[in-house]
Scaffold this motif. Structure first.
Motif, PDB file in Angstrom:
ATOM      1  N   UNK A   9      25.549  82.635  53.014  1.00  0.00           N
ATOM      2  CA  UNK A   9      26.158  83.916  53.386  1.00  0.00           C
ATOM      3  C   UNK A   9      25.723  84.997  52.409  1.00  0.00           C
ATOM      4  N   UNK A  10      25.816  84.705  51.104  1.00  0.00           N
ATOM      5  CA  UNK A  10      25.414  85.685  50.088  1.00  0.00           C
ATOM      6  C   UNK A  10      23.930  86.010  50.188  1.00  0.00           C
ATOM      7  N   UNK A  46      24.122  89.283  44.535  1.00  0.00           N
ATOM      8  CA  UNK A  46      24.134  87.927  43.988  1.00  0.00           C
ATOM      9  C   UNK A  46      24.810  87.841  42.623  1.00  0.00           C
ATOM     10  N   UNK A  47      25.029  89.002  41.962  1.00  0.00           N
ATOM     11  CA  UNK A  47      25.665  88.967  40.658  1.00  0.00           C
ATOM     12  C   UNK A  47      27.081  89.477  40.632  1.00  0.00           C
ATOM     13  N   UNK A  48      27.431  90.385  41.562  1.00  0.00           N
ATOM     14  CA  UNK A  48      28.756  91.005  41.521  1.00  0.00           C
ATOM     15  C   UNK A  48      29.532  90.760  42.815  1.00  0.00           C
ATOM     16  N   UNK A  49      28.975  91.154  43.952  1.00  0.00           N
ATOM     17  CA  UNK A  49      29.669  90.930  45.220  1.00  0.00           C
ATOM     18  C   UNK A  49      29.946  89.451  45.465  1.00  0.00           C
ATOM     19  N   UNK A  50      29.095  88.590  44.918  1.00  0.00           N
ATOM     20  CA  UNK A  50      29.208  87.152  45.167  1.00  0.00           C
ATOM     21  C   UNK A  50      30.537  86.575  44.707  1.00  0.00           C
ATOM     22  N   UNK A  51      31.229  87.269  43.791  1.00  0.00           N
ATOM     23  CA  UNK A  51      32.561  86.805  43.403  1.00  0.00           C
ATOM     24  C   UNK A  51      33.519  86.811  44.583  1.00  0.00           C
ATOM     25  N   UNK A  52      33.357  87.808  45.470  1.00  0.00           N
ATOM     26  CA  UNK A  52      34.284  87.952  46.586  1.00  0.00           C
ATOM     27  C   UNK A  52      33.748  87.412  47.901  1.00  0.00           C
ATOM     28  N   UNK A  53      32.474  87.093  47.984  1.00  0.00           N
ATOM     29  CA  UNK A  53      31.918  86.673  49.267  1.00  0.00           C
ATOM     30  C   UNK A  53      32.506  85.358  49.785  1.00  0.00           C
ATOM     31  N   UNK A  54      32.858  84.377  48.927  1.00  0.00           N
ATOM     32  CA  UNK A  54      33.576  83.213  49.482  1.00  0.00           C
ATOM     33  C   UNK A  54      34.919  83.602  50.095  1.00  0.00           C
ATOM     34  N   UNK A  55      35.561  84.650  49.551  1.00  0.00           N
ATOM     35  CA  UNK A  55      36.815  85.130  50.119  1.00  0.00           C
ATOM     36  C   UNK A  55      36.556  85.823  51.452  1.00  0.00           C
ATOM     37  N   UNK A  80      48.677  83.116  60.180  1.00  0.00           N
ATOM     38  CA  UNK A  80      47.544  83.235  61.096  1.00  0.00           C
ATOM     39  C   UNK A  80      46.662  84.442  60.796  1.00  0.00           C
ATOM     40  N   UNK A  81      46.780  85.015  59.611  1.00  0.00           N
ATOM     41  CA  UNK A  81      45.997  86.203  59.281  1.00  0.00           C
ATOM     42  C   UNK A  81      44.500  86.024  59.528  1.00  0.00           C
ATOM     43  N   UNK A  82      43.859  84.912  59.125  1.00  0.00           N
ATOM     44  CA  UNK A  82      42.407  84.788  59.340  1.00  0.00           C
ATOM     45  C   UNK A  82      41.990  84.931  60.805  1.00  0.00           C
ATOM     46  N   UNK A  85      34.132  85.239  53.466  1.00  0.00           N
ATOM     47  CA  UNK A  85      33.756  84.228  54.461  1.00  0.00           C
ATOM     48  C   UNK A  85      34.961  83.502  55.030  1.00  0.00           C
ATOM     49  N   UNK A  86      36.056  83.477  54.281  1.00  0.00           N
ATOM     50  CA  UNK A  86      37.288  82.838  54.780  1.00  0.00           C
ATOM     51  C   UNK A  86      37.803  83.536  56.040  1.00  0.00           C
ATOM     52  N   UNK A  87      37.422  84.810  56.197  1.00  0.00           N
ATOM     53  CA  UNK A  87      37.901  85.598  57.331  1.00  0.00           C
ATOM     54  C   UNK A  87      36.800  85.894  58.347  1.00  0.00           C
ATOM     55  N   UNK A  88      35.641  85.255  58.192  1.00  0.00           N
ATOM     56  CA  UNK A  88      34.515  85.527  59.093  1.00  0.00           C
ATOM     57  C   UNK A  88      33.952  84.212  59.618  1.00  0.00           C
TER      58      UNK A  88
END
Length: 371
Positions: free
Chosen positions: A336-337, A203-212, A150-152, A214-217
């Motif tokens: 989101x990005x 859009x070039x670097x943070x975007x690698x982690x933004x789907x992750x 239930x972490x998310x 969003x999993x918690x937001x």
């Protein structure tokens, strides 16, 4: 072309649009490890010399025309590794050409409207699309998803922290790059340059982690950027909220000797930390640690990373197996990005600019991060 033993499944033919460093240093080495599943058969680049040289490494055809690649009957799936402004039109063209699946580097579109158009064409043609945000395909991340319970629902803080050398260091470790474009000097005193750097960083670097992230937001549409700044020679510090979740995005690309890429999600009774391998590095997967009171669960490293994972997924989809990410998932990840990039850029002029050196020095920032 390699021949197949009788009764063995057919190898899937790959066509690649764009033969730059990402293709040379990421995709070709990944595909070389997956020769039992995939084979590069056509490389297209607007620079004929680069296209020929890169195609020659793998014994593939080459061209300077997207139409030629899409008309090649040896090409079953298409990877789009061109500049981002061409992505939407090329994804749609590949779908309409009847290919079995498409892999598009991020960002796969530059607006929610473009993303919706892509989704509609994918649904109309039945061609599945995946976006090359490699961390979502990393076995370390996928194992964490299965184990975090239930972490998310309890997460209140998310952090993405990246410290890397400039891309060419790891590109050159992976292969000999041909046709690398020089990075122009930038005027660090120009607010438009700073805004572009911040947008490019998201859009070039943070975007690698933004789907992750969003999993918690769950309230991802409610984005409020509290602070944003760029750091030299290339990087950013962005603080924001999405609903009740606080988010910290930090990155620095400099002369570091010890690269680090960490993702954290912290809740009331549990926390997740994932250590990813740096961009362009061909190593094992990320290692995930789920911590609760008195217990630490370690997952990984596994035998392959997210770069290889995205190609495995594409091969699965091309064979008519598995399920692609939903249209809502890829569209919302992009929105989101874009919302973060736009809101962060709007902060320039209200937040401090951290230069780290003499402000008058022109910026040579390895700005195009496309790993």
């Amino acid at each position: 072309m390699s021949s197949q033993a009788a009764g063995s499944p057919a190898v899937i033919g790959v066509g690649i649009l764009g033969a730059g460093p990402v293709t040379q240093a990421i995709h070709l080495p990944s595909l070389a490890r997956l020769g039992h599943l995939l084979e590069v058969r056509h490389i297209m680049d607007v620079d004929a010399g680069v296209a020929e040289a890169v195609a020659g490494r793998v014994g593939a055809n080459f061209s300077t025309s997207m139409d030629h690649l899409l008309a090649d009957p040896a090409v079953d799936v298409v990877a789009i590794c061109s500049p981002h402004q061409f992505h939407a039109a090329q994804v749609i063209a590949a779908c309409r050409a009847g290919k079995k699946a498409v892999l598009c580097e991020k960002p796969f579109a530059m607006s929610g409207e473009e993303a919706a158009s892509i989704s509609a064409v994918s649904a109309e043609t039945g061609v599945p699309i995946i976006v090359g945000a490699m961390h979502t395909f990393d076995p370390g991340w996928l194992a964490a998803e299965q184990a975090w319970g239930d972490l998310p629902e309890q997460v209140h803080t998310v952090r993405s922290t990246i410290v890397l050398p400039p891309n060419p260091r790891f590109e050159d470790f992976a292969t000999e790059i041909v046709g690398r474009a020089p990075v122009p000097a930038r005027d660090f005193n120009d607010p438009e340059v700073i805004r572009a750097m911040l947008t490019g960083g998201v859009m070039g670097l943070a975007i690698h982690d933004l789907p992750l992230v969003r999993r918690f937001t769950p309230a991802f549409a409610d984005v409020e950027v509290l602070h944003a700044e760029v750091v030299r020679p290339f990087g950013y510090v962005i603080s924001l909220r999405a609903g009740n979740v606080g988010i910290e995005l930090r990155a620095a690309m400099n002369g570091t000797w010890e690269p680090s890429w960490e993702f954290e999600a912290i809740g009331d009774d549990a926390a997740l930390k994932i250590d990813f391998t740096p961009s362009y590095v061909h190593a094992g997967s990320a290692t995930a640690r789920i911590r609760t009171a008195g217990k630490v669960t370690v997952l990984g490293p596994f035998g392959h990373n997210g770069y290889e994972g995205e190609w495995r997924k594409l091969a699965e989809l091309a064979a008519g197996k598995g399920t692609p990410p939903s249209a809502d998932t890829v569209i919302h990840d992009l929105e989101f990005a874009l919302a973060i990039a736009e809101a962060a850029a709007a902060r320039i002029g209200t937040d401090r600019i951290e230069t780290g050196t003499n402000d008058s020095e022109p910026l040579n920032d390895e700005q195009k991060v496309n790993a």
